[in-house]
Design an enzyme around this catalytic site. Sequence first.
Site, mmCIF file in Angstrom:
data_model
loop_
_atom_site.group_PDB
_atom_site.id
_atom_site.type_symbol
_atom_site.label_atom_id
_atom_site.label_comp_id
_atom_site.label_asym_id
_atom_site.label_seq_id
_atom_site.Cartn_x
_atom_site.Cartn_y
_atom_site.Cartn_z
ATOM 1 N N ASP A 117 0.787 -1.230 0.000
ATOM 2 C CA ASP A 117 0.000 0.000 0.000
ATOM 3 C C ASP A 117 0.822 1.285 0.000
ATOM 4 O O ASP A 117 0.249 2.376 0.044
ATOM 5 C CB ASP A 117 -0.976 -0.010 1.179
ATOM 6 N N ASP A 182 -7.195 -4.488 -5.130
ATOM 7 C CA ASP A 182 -6.855 -3.136 -4.653
ATOM 8 C C ASP A 182 -5.488 -2.686 -5.171
ATOM 9 O O ASP A 182 -5.216 -1.493 -5.311
ATOM 10 C CB ASP A 182 -6.809 -3.089 -3.119
HETATM 11 N N1 GLY Z 1 -7.232 -1.764 0.373
HETATM 12 C C1 GLY Z 1 -8.048 -2.185 1.436
HETATM 13 C C2 GLY Z 1 -9.479 -1.862 1.281
HETATM 14 O O1 GLY Z 1 -9.960 -1.438 0.273
HETATM 15 O O2 GLY Z 1 -10.173 -2.044 2.263
#
Ligand code: GLY
Length: 403
Positions: A117, A182
Amino acid sequence: MKNLKWLVYLVLLSVTVGGCKMQNSPQGGNEEILDYASRQIGLQLAEIAKSGKVLNPRTIKKDGTTAYIDREDWTSGFFPGTLWYLYEMNGNEALKEYAVQITESLDSVKFLTWHHDVGFMINCSYGNAFRLTGQQEYKEVLIQAARSLCTRFRPAAGVIQSWDADRGWQATRGWKCPVIIDNMMNLELLFRVTAFTGDSTFYHIAVSHADQTMANHFREDYSSWHVVDYDPETGEVRKKNTAQGYSDESAWARGQAWAVYGYTVCYRETKDPRYLEQAQQVADFILNHPRLPEDLVPYWDFDAPRIPDEPRDASAAAIIASALYELGSYASADKKATYLAKADQIMASLNSPAYRAEAGTNNFFMLKHSVGSIPHGAEIDVPLNYADYYFLEALRRKMNLEN
Ligand code: GLY
């Protein structure tokens, strides 16, 4: 925190001015939303300033207090990014003051390699900071963050590994190289850094990840699995699962949102028509889904079993609206009209009292009714900092299109 009194003074001044303007404009016009955002985020900043600390709000905890997060939390870039967007739109120097402080508090994130992330965290904070200030040190942070992200590239599988398989709750799932949809959102950082450095390594990693994800993460109807697990030695797909959705075979709403947004960015950066087609197919899956409610704010999962008695996810709606404003600008005329009209409809819903908190309530977050992760029992029907971030980004895109 430096210049605390000055900051509080300026923020409160903006709140007063914003409040006066709001009395004259009906809810939902662009200017009114901007005044509302200035007021609500101004109040958030005034609350933070009282603490004398650099605090990064994420959501509301079960006890009703605000959850402030550590810099290594995956959502740490969103509140700084929200401040940069608001500063861009209203020019309030007090916002910039705090945006700089909170952005710079994330400096060490550029070395983070234990999850994927870093793209979200650094691109939303430093990415906007660099875009708006042109400060060279911020560009260096983006470049280092991209290098850190690339340490997670697994060449045999051609993907960036999202989570470590031996850490936390993920260690219970038997994965070797889990990749979540994601992760498409982290590629924008790699494309930007390609342009900064002229080093095509970043570009090739982004394209490889996007291609492998296109090949392995989507069903025939263009809905997406949440997690695809690869064998990092052979590149073979081992499992297709969920982590935050209702079931392995369901369509988790935010995952679909990340997919349409992610492939729209890939098209912007490569002009490869396969990515435009993919983004449009995912958008059409969402928009034509029989269980998408009339107000276009999805339930947390399109296959959740108790629809219509399931929580909505305003964060997914905000991400979809923002993506559709951009996708509309690339699509053919008929699709463009649809995407922009749907984005406007989502914005109208999010701006209604059903989703938009009254100023001064909701612990000074803008949107209500988002979902973090129902399977983890976490953050159900709460505000989330990323819902607010994409809501403001969508507003900015809407205003740019209309101007
Ligand atoms: N990337 C984690 C979420 O969308 O909750």
